[in-house]
Design a protein around this motif. Sequence first.
Motif, PDB file in Angstrom:
ATOM      1  N   ASP A 194       0.860  -1.179   0.000  1.00 17.54           N
ATOM      2  CA  ASP A 194       0.000   0.000   0.000  1.00 17.54           C
ATOM      3  C   ASP A 194       0.895   1.228   0.000  1.00 17.54           C
ATOM      4  OD1 ASP A 194      -1.810   2.001   0.310  1.00 17.54           O
ATOM      5  OD2 ASP A 194      -2.613   1.321   2.232  1.00 17.54           O
ATOM      6  N   LEU A 195       1.026   1.876  -1.159  1.00 16.01           N
ATOM      7  CA  LEU A 195       1.984   2.969  -1.298  1.00 16.01           C
ATOM      8  C   LEU A 195       1.678   4.145  -0.377  1.00 16.01           C
ATOM      9  CD1 LEU A 195       2.500   3.041  -5.176  1.00 16.01           C
ATOM     10  CD2 LEU A 195       3.937   1.979  -3.442  1.00 16.01           C
ATOM     11  N   LYS A 196       0.409   4.288   0.030  1.00 17.92           N
ATOM     12  CA  LYS A 196       0.046   5.431   0.858  1.00 17.92           C
ATOM     13  C   LYS A 196       0.240   5.146   2.340  1.00 17.92           C
ATOM     14  CE  LYS A 196      -3.285   8.108  -0.004  1.00 17.92           C
ATOM     15  NZ  LYS A 196      -4.633   8.685  -0.178  1.00 17.92           N
ATOM     16  N   SER A 197       0.446   3.890   2.712  1.00 17.03           N
ATOM     17  CA  SER A 197       0.582   3.544   4.125  1.00 17.03           C
ATOM     18  C   SER A 197       2.033   3.697   4.553  1.00 17.03           C
ATOM     19  CB  SER A 197       0.089   2.119   4.392  1.00 17.03           C
ATOM     20  OG  SER A 197       0.116   1.840   5.781  1.00 17.03           O
ATOM     21  N   ASN A 198       2.534   4.932   4.570  1.00 14.44           N
ATOM     22  CA  ASN A 198       3.880   5.192   5.044  1.00 14.44           C
ATOM     23  C   ASN A 198       3.884   6.482   5.845  1.00 14.44           C
ATOM     24  OD1 ASN A 198       5.198   7.575   3.302  1.00 14.44           O
ATOM     25  ND2 ASN A 198       3.870   6.357   1.955  1.00 14.44           N
ATOM     26  N   VAL A 199       4.650   6.512   6.929  1.00 14.80           N
ATOM     27  CA  VAL A 199       4.766   7.708   7.762  1.00 14.80           C
ATOM     28  C   VAL A 199       6.210   7.848   8.208  1.00 14.80           C
ATOM     29  CG1 VAL A 199       2.382   7.616   8.594  1.00 14.80           C
ATOM     30  CG2 VAL A 199       4.176   6.442   9.880  1.00 14.80           C
ATOM     31  N   CYS A 200       6.610   9.073   8.515  1.00 12.11           N
ATOM     32  CA  CYS A 200       7.956   9.342   9.001  1.00 12.11           C
ATOM     33  C   CYS A 200       7.874   9.841  10.437  1.00 12.11           C
ATOM     34  CB  CYS A 200       8.665  10.369   8.112  1.00 12.11           C
ATOM     35  SG  CYS A 200      10.383  10.687   8.611  1.00 12.11           S
ATOM     36  N   VAL A 201       8.552   9.138  11.344  1.00 14.17           N
ATOM     37  CA  VAL A 201       8.620   9.503  12.759  1.00 14.17           C
ATOM     38  C   VAL A 201      10.056   9.332  13.228  1.00 14.17           C
ATOM     39  CG1 VAL A 201       7.778   9.016  15.092  1.00 14.17           C
ATOM     40  CG2 VAL A 201       6.258   8.704  13.140  1.00 14.17           C
ATOM     41  N   ASN A 202      10.559  10.319  13.949  1.00 15.97           N
ATOM     42  CA  ASN A 202      11.917  10.228  14.516  1.00 15.97           C
ATOM     43  C   ASN A 202      12.986   9.973  13.459  1.00 15.97           C
ATOM     44  OD1 ASN A 202      10.823  10.662  17.001  1.00 15.97           O
ATOM     45  ND2 ASN A 202      11.135   8.595  17.778  1.00 15.97           N
ATOM     46  N   GLY A 203      12.795  10.534  12.273  1.00 13.62           N
ATOM     47  CA  GLY A 203      13.787  10.341  11.221  1.00 13.62           C
ATOM     48  C   GLY A 203      13.770   8.957  10.614  1.00 13.62           C
ATOM     49  N   VAL A 204      12.633   8.256  10.757  1.00  8.69           N
ATOM     50  CA  VAL A 204      12.508   6.888  10.249  1.00  8.69           C
ATOM     51  C   VAL A 204      11.217   6.777   9.442  1.00  8.69           C
ATOM     52  CG1 VAL A 204      12.370   4.445  10.859  1.00  8.69           C
ATOM     53  CG2 VAL A 204      13.733   6.001  12.269  1.00  8.69           C
ATOM     54  N   GLY A 248       3.394  13.444  17.279  1.00  9.81           N
ATOM     55  CA  GLY A 248       4.788  13.085  17.067  1.00  9.81           C
ATOM     56  C   GLY A 248       5.120  11.643  17.360  1.00  9.81           C
ATOM     57  N   CYS A 249       4.111  10.820  17.705  1.00  7.10           N
ATOM     58  CA  CYS A 249       4.331   9.414  18.035  1.00  7.10           C
ATOM     59  C   CYS A 249       3.795   8.523  16.924  1.00  7.10           C
ATOM     60  CB  CYS A 249       3.646   9.045  19.352  1.00  7.10           C
ATOM     61  SG  CYS A 249       4.293   9.923  20.802  1.00  7.10           S
ATOM     62  N   LEU A 250       4.421   7.379  16.736  1.00  6.50           N
ATOM     63  CA  LEU A 250       3.959   6.400  15.761  1.00  6.50           C
ATOM     64  C   LEU A 250       2.618   5.825  16.202  1.00  6.50           C
ATOM     65  CD1 LEU A 250       4.594   4.698  13.210  1.00  6.50           C
ATOM     66  CD2 LEU A 250       5.709   3.043  14.729  1.00  6.50           C
ATOM     67  N   GLY A 251       1.679   5.727  15.257  1.00  2.92           N
ATOM     68  CA  GLY A 251       0.360   5.210  15.576  1.00  2.92           C
ATOM     69  C   GLY A 251      -0.105   4.176  14.573  1.00  2.92           C
ATOM     70  N   VAL A 265      -1.167   4.011  19.992  1.00  2.00           N
ATOM     71  CA  VAL A 265      -0.067   4.975  19.961  1.00  2.00           C
ATOM     72  C   VAL A 265       1.121   4.391  20.702  1.00  2.00           C
ATOM     73  CG1 VAL A 265       0.704   7.290  20.581  1.00  2.00           C
ATOM     74  CG2 VAL A 265      -1.663   6.927  19.856  1.00  2.00           C
ATOM     75  N   MET A 266       2.300   4.458  20.068  1.00  2.00           N
ATOM     76  CA  MET A 266       3.531   4.011  20.715  1.00  2.00           C
ATOM     77  C   MET A 266       4.134   5.201  21.463  1.00  2.00           C
ATOM     78  SD  MET A 266       6.903   2.211  18.997  1.00  2.00           S
ATOM     79  CE  MET A 266       6.454   0.478  19.147  1.00  2.00           C
ATOM     80  N   LYS A 267       3.923   5.248  22.766  1.00  2.00           N
ATOM     81  CA  LYS A 267       4.323   6.397  23.572  1.00  2.00           C
ATOM     82  C   LYS A 267       5.835   6.588  23.587  1.00  2.00           C
ATOM     83  CE  LYS A 267       0.094   7.282  25.004  1.00  2.00           C
ATOM     84  NZ  LYS A 267      -0.641   8.533  24.666  1.00  2.00           N
ATOM     85  N   ASP A 268       6.570   5.466  23.714  1.00  2.00           N
ATOM     86  CA  ASP A 268       8.040   5.504  23.677  1.00  2.00           C
ATOM     87  C   ASP A 268       8.489   4.775  22.419  1.00  2.00           C
ATOM     88  OD1 ASP A 268       8.294   6.797  26.208  1.00  2.00           O
ATOM     89  OD2 ASP A 268       7.912   4.864  27.178  1.00  2.00           O
ATOM     90  N   TYR A 269       9.173   5.488  21.545  1.00  2.00           N
ATOM     91  CA  TYR A 269       9.491   4.939  20.235  1.00  2.00           C
ATOM     92  C   TYR A 269      10.293   3.650  20.335  1.00  2.00           C
ATOM     93  CZ  TYR A 269      10.946   4.567  15.406  1.00  2.00           C
ATOM     94  OH  TYR A 269      11.155   4.109  14.139  1.00  2.00           O
ATOM     95  N   ASN A 270       9.859   2.657  19.566  1.00  2.00           N
ATOM     96  CA  ASN A 270      10.503   1.350  19.445  1.00  2.00           C
ATOM     97  C   ASN A 270      10.506   0.570  20.762  1.00  2.00           C
ATOM     98  OD1 ASN A 270      11.561  -0.661  17.874  1.00  2.00           O
ATOM     99  ND2 ASN A 270      13.648   0.137  17.851  1.00  2.00           N
ATOM    100  N   GLU A 273       6.272  -2.425  24.714  1.00  2.00           N
ATOM    101  CA  GLU A 273       5.397  -2.324  25.871  1.00  2.00           C
ATOM    102  C   GLU A 273       4.721  -0.965  25.988  1.00  2.00           C
ATOM    103  OE1 GLU A 273       8.002  -5.587  26.047  1.00  2.00           O
ATOM    104  OE2 GLU A 273       8.509  -3.441  25.902  1.00  2.00           O
ATOM    105  N   SER A 274       5.189   0.021  25.217  1.00  2.00           N
ATOM    106  CA  SER A 274       4.597   1.360  25.311  1.00  2.00           C
ATOM    107  C   SER A 274       3.392   1.544  24.385  1.00  2.00           C
ATOM    108  CB  SER A 274       5.647   2.430  25.004  1.00  2.00           C
ATOM    109  OG  SER A 274       5.981   2.444  23.624  1.00  2.00           O
ATOM    110  N   TRP A 275       3.059   0.511  23.564  1.00  2.00           N
ATOM    111  CA  TRP A 275       1.856   0.601  22.743  1.00  2.00           C
ATOM    112  C   TRP A 275       0.632   0.748  23.654  1.00  2.00           C
ATOM    113  CZ3 TRP A 275       1.540   1.738  17.864  1.00  2.00           C
ATOM    114  CH2 TRP A 275       2.489   1.284  16.933  1.00  2.00           C
ATOM    115  N   THR A 276      -0.193   1.740  23.357  1.00  2.00           N
ATOM    116  CA  THR A 276      -1.383   2.007  24.169  1.00  2.00           C
ATOM    117  C   THR A 276      -2.589   2.193  23.259  1.00  2.00           C
ATOM    118  OG1 THR A 276      -0.023   3.145  25.821  1.00  2.00           O
ATOM    119  CG2 THR A 276      -2.409   3.527  25.907  1.00  2.00           C
ATOM    120  N   ARG A 277      -3.687   1.489  23.574  1.00  2.00           N
ATOM    121  CA  ARG A 277      -4.922   1.725  22.843  1.00  2.00           C
ATOM    122  C   ARG A 277      -5.529   3.008  23.397  1.00  2.00           C
ATOM    123  NH1 ARG A 277      -7.591  -2.646  23.851  1.00  2.00           N
ATOM    124  NH2 ARG A 277      -7.447  -3.852  21.932  1.00  2.00           N
TER     125      ARG A 277
END
Length: 362
Positions: A194-204, A248-251, A265-270, A273-277
Amino acid sequence: MDNLPREIIVNILSRLPIKPLIRCKSVCKSFLNLTRDPYLINTHLNHASSHNEENPTLILHTTTISYSFNQFRSHLYYATQTPTNSFSCEQIHFISPLNINEFRVLGSCNGLLFLLHPTIDGRVSVINPSTRKLIEIPNLMAGKSSVGMGIGFSPKSNEYKVVKVFDWSALYVYSLSKGIWREVGAPSFKISGDLKSNVCVNGVVHWASDSPSNSIVCFNVADEVFDVIPYPAGGLRQGGFSLAVFSGCLGVIEYEENNCIDIWVMKDYNVRESWTRSFTINLKNQFWWDCKDVQVLCVQKNGEILMRYRNQELWFYDPKNMIFRKPSIFGFPHSFEAVCHVGSLVSPSDEDISKPKSMKTK
């Protein structure tokens, strides 16, 4: 204004919305030069990004057919939220050097839009719709399909790069500042396609992954290496999902089979355990809705969720009271795609892409 220290002038200008800031270019030559100053560009971008959840700006994309010329033509629009929570729409006029009429919007990064031109061998371009500056990226491997694309920015290297993955066998990176394509090796992971399913967070740059399962493929823009980020423990359900950025967090936006939408939402990148619904959108009371027709755009500072429904309508959802509200909209196209956007002075060409300069007083 000439008697004010340069720092104060930059502080004032950095707090302006993008449209009046663009108009400052016409005030005088010193203001024109100031809007090209990397320090002001970065300061304004940081301020605009931190306040974008209060009054989000959307970029709308629509493609219509011109029957007189028997061809498709794409258009871009700014959709801005007013103090009364309605939306107004304004078309963005720009000229492509190649006179390309049809395109898709694949993503937005720091005010830059990444465009794909599907009718010309997958050619791509990058535009700042606020300044109308556009660059055409040199074509690469014409006729060969891409399974993944994206645009990313690395604070570490202060560089914008376009990424293309071909058939899971080769990856190429185009540096906007250097103006060249380079092959950097093949990923060992499969991107969903899916070409549209891409996001940039923390330079990644991140994509959804088919293999390994329950993970997100990511590409570090500065170091140019691949890695994977795991989904929440237990994985996601089979209803489908997409990637997003929240504060600013990956979701991850998860579309459940029981007609609910979960926002993770991933509260702490990578850190798995920080994934939160964080939110759940219950569509059961909207009996004519299917969750697959809903695109979650952003979560506002007041907690309301802005959504697009069936490519035709915008809706707010209050998760606390489980209330849907349709705002008034003016000047919208009949059918549209939407992407959240931050207006900025960032240039897609290398003339303004450089490291921030230290402030100097007169």
